[in-house]
Scaffold this active site. Structure first.
Site, short mmCIF file in Angstrom:
data_model
loop_
_atom_site.label_atom_id
_atom_site.label_comp_id
_atom_site.label_asym_id
_atom_site.label_seq_id
_atom_site.Cartn_x
_atom_site.Cartn_y
_atom_site.Cartn_z
N GLY A 126 1.72 24.02 3.28
CA GLY A 126 1.26 23.23 2.14
C GLY A 126 0.19 22.25 2.60
CB VAL A 127 -1.23 19.30 0.88
CG1 VAL A 127 -2.55 18.58 0.96
CG2 VAL A 127 -1.11 20.01 -0.45
N GLY A 162 0.79 -1.24 0.00
CA GLY A 162 0.00 0.00 0.00
C GLY A 162 0.82 1.28 0.00
N GLY A 212 7.59 19.79 1.70
CA GLY A 212 7.56 19.10 0.42
C GLY A 212 8.13 17.70 0.54
NE ARG A 213 5.82 12.23 0.52
CZ ARG A 213 6.20 11.44 1.53
NH1 ARG A 213 6.29 11.92 2.77
NH2 ARG A 213 6.49 10.17 1.31
CB ALA A 236 -2.83 8.45 -3.96
CG ASP A 282 4.61 10.60 -4.85
OD1 ASP A 282 3.65 10.86 -5.60
OD2 ASP A 282 4.57 10.71 -3.60
CB VAL A 321 12.48 27.31 10.26
CG1 VAL A 321 13.14 26.69 11.48
CG2 VAL A 321 11.04 27.71 10.58
CG HIS A 339 -33.65 21.82 -4.68
ND1 HIS A 339 -32.81 22.86 -4.34
CD2 HIS A 339 -34.72 21.89 -3.85
CE1 HIS A 339 -33.37 23.54 -3.35
NE2 HIS A 339 -34.52 22.98 -3.03
P1 FAD Z 1 4.54 5.38 -2.50
O1 FAD Z 1 3.14 5.34 -2.04
O2 FAD Z 1 5.49 6.24 -1.76
O3 FAD Z 1 5.03 3.87 -2.48
C1 FAD Z 1 6.35 3.54 -2.76
C2 FAD Z 1 6.67 2.22 -2.08
O4 FAD Z 1 7.93 1.77 -2.57
C3 FAD Z 1 6.82 2.33 -0.58
O5 FAD Z 1 5.96 1.42 0.07
C4 FAD Z 1 8.30 2.00 -0.31
O6 FAD Z 1 8.47 1.25 0.89
C5 FAD Z 1 8.62 1.14 -1.51
N1 FAD Z 1 10.03 1.13 -1.87
C6 FAD Z 1 10.86 2.21 -2.02
N2 FAD Z 1 12.10 1.81 -2.41
C7 FAD Z 1 12.05 0.46 -2.49
C8 FAD Z 1 12.99 -0.53 -2.85
N3 FAD Z 1 14.23 -0.22 -3.23
N4 FAD Z 1 12.60 -1.83 -2.82
C9 FAD Z 1 11.34 -2.18 -2.45
N5 FAD Z 1 10.40 -1.27 -2.12
C10 FAD Z 1 10.74 0.02 -2.15
N6 FAD Z 1 -2.15 11.88 -2.02
C11 FAD Z 1 -3.45 11.99 -2.40
O7 FAD Z 1 -3.75 11.87 -3.60
N7 FAD Z 1 -4.43 12.22 -1.49
C12 FAD Z 1 -4.16 12.36 -0.17
O8 FAD Z 1 -5.07 12.57 0.62
C13 FAD Z 1 -2.82 12.26 0.25
N8 FAD Z 1 -2.50 12.39 1.55
C14 FAD Z 1 -1.19 12.26 1.93
C15 FAD Z 1 -0.90 12.43 3.27
C16 FAD Z 1 0.41 12.32 3.71
C17 FAD Z 1 0.72 12.50 5.17
C18 FAD Z 1 1.43 12.03 2.77
C19 FAD Z 1 2.86 11.87 3.22
C20 FAD Z 1 1.16 11.87 1.44
C21 FAD Z 1 -0.17 11.99 1.01
N9 FAD Z 1 -0.52 11.87 -0.33
C22 FAD Z 1 -1.82 12.01 -0.73
C23 FAD Z 1 0.49 11.59 -1.37
C24 FAD Z 1 0.46 10.09 -1.73
O9 FAD Z 1 0.70 9.34 -0.56
C25 FAD Z 1 1.53 9.81 -2.77
O10 FAD Z 1 1.34 10.65 -3.90
C26 FAD Z 1 1.44 8.35 -3.23
O11 FAD Z 1 1.59 7.47 -2.15
C27 FAD Z 1 2.52 8.06 -4.29
O12 FAD Z 1 2.41 6.74 -4.69
P2 FAD Z 1 3.66 5.93 -5.24
O13 FAD Z 1 3.14 4.60 -5.59
O14 FAD Z 1 4.36 6.71 -6.28
O15 FAD Z 1 4.68 5.81 -4.03
P1 NAI Z 2 3.77 21.13 -0.28
O1 NAI Z 2 4.60 21.27 -1.48
O2 NAI Z 2 2.29 20.97 -0.42
O3 NAI Z 2 3.97 22.40 0.67
C1 NAI Z 2 5.21 22.76 1.19
C2 NAI Z 2 5.15 24.19 1.66
O4 NAI Z 2 6.33 24.46 2.36
C3 NAI Z 2 5.04 25.20 0.52
O5 NAI Z 2 4.04 26.13 0.83
C4 NAI Z 2 6.42 25.82 0.48
O6 NAI Z 2 6.42 27.15 0.02
C5 NAI Z 2 6.81 25.74 1.94
N1 NAI Z 2 8.25 25.76 2.20
C6 NAI Z 2 9.24 25.20 1.46
N2 NAI Z 2 10.43 25.41 2.05
C7 NAI Z 2 10.18 26.10 3.19
C8 NAI Z 2 11.00 26.58 4.24
N3 NAI Z 2 12.31 26.39 4.24
N4 NAI Z 2 10.42 27.24 5.28
C9 NAI Z 2 9.05 27.43 5.28
N5 NAI Z 2 8.25 26.99 4.31
C10 NAI Z 2 8.80 26.32 3.29
O7 NAI Z 2 4.41 19.92 0.53
P2 NAI Z 2 3.88 19.04 1.72
O8 NAI Z 2 2.78 19.74 2.45
O9 NAI Z 2 5.08 18.60 2.46
O10 NAI Z 2 3.25 17.80 0.95
C11 NAI Z 2 4.06 17.00 0.09
C12 NAI Z 2 3.25 16.38 -0.99
O11 NAI Z 2 2.36 15.40 -0.46
C13 NAI Z 2 2.40 17.39 -1.70
O12 NAI Z 2 3.03 17.68 -2.92
C14 NAI Z 2 1.10 16.74 -1.94
O13 NAI Z 2 0.94 16.48 -3.30
C15 NAI Z 2 1.16 15.42 -1.19
N6 NAI Z 2 0.02 15.38 -0.26
C16 NAI Z 2 -1.24 15.41 -0.78
C17 NAI Z 2 -2.33 15.44 0.04
C18 NAI Z 2 -3.68 15.53 -0.57
O14 NAI Z 2 -3.80 15.29 -1.75
N7 NAI Z 2 -4.71 15.85 0.20
C19 NAI Z 2 -2.19 15.43 1.49
C20 NAI Z 2 -0.82 15.44 1.93
C21 NAI Z 2 0.23 15.39 1.07
#
Ligand code: FAD
Ligand code: NAI
Length: 463
Positions: free
Chosen positions: A179-180, A40, A269-270, A318, A310, A234, A442
């Site tokens: 951010g988000v 997952g 960010g990520r 996702a 990602d 920061v 409605h």
């Molecule tokens: P990932 O989900 O990161 O999966 C990658 C997998 O690869 C991991 O399980 C990792 O363990 C595995 N892996 C890595 N390297 C190796 C290796 N060498 N060998 C074997 N396995 C490996 N997105 C949304 O659309 N809606 C949301 O509400 C949302 N909420 C989020 C909340 C948080 C707190 C965070 C951090 C992210 C959120 N996201 C959300 C973003 C979403 O989680 C990612 O965009 C999504 O998971 C990306 O999918 P992926 O398959 O590319 O990678």
């Molecule tokens: P983000 O990119 O959404 O936001 C990061 C924020 O940090 C930005 O506003 C940026 O200007 C600020 N920033 C960057 N450097 C900084 C610094 N040095 N000091 C202060 N502020 C700074 O990244 P976030 O919130 O970490 O999320 C990462 C990713 O995860 C997002 O790109 C998003 O796509 C995904 N995600 C999606 C969710 C959803 O779809 N609901 C929920 C959570 C995450």
């Protein structure tokens, strides 16, 4: 060496596991490598799902404590059982990750447990064994971006992973990054009683979101008690017992200040997660931000090796990863799928929700596209009034000459569901008038979408 597979997918997040399932449906012999204990990926284990579980629970808590009385429901002595809230979140996660495990079994997908290294085209090493395949898909996702001077310990200074697990409600939570992640998890802990301060480098929150919508969003979050320090960076964090002292510097220069907190969430960010994969040894190209470079068919520069989700360019969402996973499996099976990157929705699951698809006003201005705006507030929507959820609006942007819908921005209750209609409209090249002429039930919140579409031509009916 084991028998070969048609496809080995590395990473079982929404990109990887969907790619594996679709490829298996199309008749391929598929293995998926995952180093985590459960399937997952980030999304199901430490991302989308646990964060939404906590957002739902904390929203219910706030409603019980402050919202029910307006409906004539009097609840005394509302108390928080944080341990139970965390337990429920874990149960939700477990149900989801087990669901993927079930789907792997159903589709005869081999789960290779361990960290994968690519030894070369068609060769993957996992836990000391080499496996072969015609194609390899890298779907290894992303990880939290670190910040110099702010050492994460996942206890007092945490990423989103730690902020999903705080054992008690912080007294003062400082979030770095508006951010988000910062706003969703900041909202969770604010609702549960923490003082929350959000520090943002830019002079606005949620960059990338339509500016007018972001300003209205900030106002609503401020009303809920989140406080914002914009235009600040920061530069250091020092911990003494349970107190963290942060040094803040104005982004545009000026004297530094300090701020103390008992928990700090770093959410700036990520970045792509590619450690240990062996990219350099295989000669797989990455860009300046460490993302794997692919063409429009997800192929890297090394034949037979592909990447999705990602770990490549584009929104880190996702559903974007899932769509890429399914599309790539179909490409490998000789089909011709297409992803419309202009019609990928994004949703922030705060209260109210903020959902968007397509262009912002700023995008259209910078591209020199003439546009018209149709806006409709939820205060004028009967259902929103009945629900007592009148914050926000629907804002639609249409081409001034053709009326084609170019963007939709919804701030309000259930915006994440409402945006689906706008995504469909964008995908099918609908005009604002098309949306306005569709019959909307409605009383529903979706009538606000219809009214905003009518407003594009200045003929909204209920305002
Ligand atoms: P990932 O989900 O990161 O999966 C990658 C997998 O690869 C991991 O399980 C990792 O363990 C595995 N892996 C890595 N390297 C190796 C290796 N060498 N060998 C074997 N396995 C490996 N997105 C949304 O659309 N809606 C949301 O509400 C949302 N909420 C989020 C909340 C948080 C707190 C965070 C951090 C992210 C959120 N996201 C959300 C973003 C979403 O989680 C990612 O965009 C999504 O998971 C990306 O999918 P992926 O398959 O590319 O990678
Ligand atoms: P983000 O990119 O959404 O936001 C990061 C924020 O940090 C930005 O506003 C940026 O200007 C600020 N920033 C960057 N450097 C900084 C610094 N040095 N000091 C202060 N502020 C700074 O990244 P976030 O919130 O970490 O999320 C990462 C990713 O995860 C997002 O790109 C998003 O796509 C995904 N995600 C999606 C969710 C959803 O779809 N609901 C929920 C959570 C995450």
């Amino acid at each position: 060496m084991s028998d070969g597979f048609d496809l080995i997918v590395i990473g079982a997040g929404p990109g990887g596991y969907v790619c594996a399932i679709r490829a298996a449906q199309l008749g391929m012999r598929v293995a998926c490598v995952e180093k985590r204990e459960t399937l997952g990926g980030t999304c199901l284990n430490i991302g989308c799902i646990p964060s939404k579980a906590l957002l739902q629970s904390s929203e219910n808590f706030t409603e019980a404590a402050h919202g029910f009385a307006a409906h004539g429901i009097l609840v005394d002595n509302v108390r928080l059982d944080l341990a139970r809230m965390h337990q429920r979140k874990s149960e939700v996660v477990t149900a989801n990750v087990r669901g993927v495990e079930f789907l792997f079994k159903k589709n005869n997908i081999t789960w290779l447990k361990g960290a994968a290294t690519i030894a070369g085209p068609g060769r993957v090493v996992v836990a000391g064994s080499e496996y072969t395949a015609h194609a390899i898909v890298i779907a290894t996702g992303s990880e939290s971006t670190p910040l110099a001077g702010v050492p994460v310990d996942e206890d007092r200074i945490v990423t989103s992973t730690g902020a999903l697990e705080f054992p008690s409600v912080p007294d003062h939570l400082v979030v770095i990054g508006a951010g988000v992640i910062g706003l969703e998890l900041g909202s969770v802990w604010r609702r549960l009683g923490a003082r929350v301060t959000v520090i943002e480098y830019l002079d606005r929150i949620v960059p990338g979101i339509d500016a007018e919508t972001a300003t209205a969003f900030q106002r609503l979050l401020t009303r809920q008690g989140l406080s914002f320090k914009l235009g600040q960076k920061v530069t250091a964090a020092t911990r003494e017992n349970s107190t963290i002292t942060l040094t803040l510097e104005p982004a545009k220069g000026g004297p530094a200040t300090t701020l103390t907190a008992d928990r700090v969430l770093l959410a700036i960010g990520r970045r792509p997660h590619t450690e240990g994969l062996g990219l350099a040894a295989c000669g797989i190209a990455t860009d300046a931000r460490g993302r794997i470079v692919t063409d429009a068919r997800f192929a890297t520069n090394v034949p037979g090796i592909y990447a999705i989700g990602d770990v490549i360019a584009g929104a880190m969402l996702a559903h974007k990863a899932e769509d890429e996973g399914a599309a790539l499996a179909e490409i490998l099976a000789g089909q011709k799928p297409h992803i419309n990157y202009e019609a990928i929705p994004s949703v922030i699951y705060t209260w109210p929700e903020l959902a968007a698809v397509g262009a912002t006003e700023e995008d259209l201005k910078s591209r020199g596209i003439a546009y018209t705006v149709g806006k409709f507030p939820f205060t004028a929507n009967g259902r929103a009034r009945a629900m007592g959820m009148v914050d926000g609006f629907v804002k639609l942007l249409a081409d001034k000459h053709t009326d084609r819908l170019l963007g939709a921005h919804i701030l309000g209750a259930d915006a994440g569901t409402l945006i689906a209609e706008c995504v469909t409209a964008l995908e099918f090249g609908a005009s604002a008038e098309d949306v306005a002429r569709i019959c909307h039930a409605h009383p529903t919140l979706s009538e606000a979408v219809k009214e905003a579409a009518l407003a594009v031509e200045g003929r909204a009916l209920h305002i």
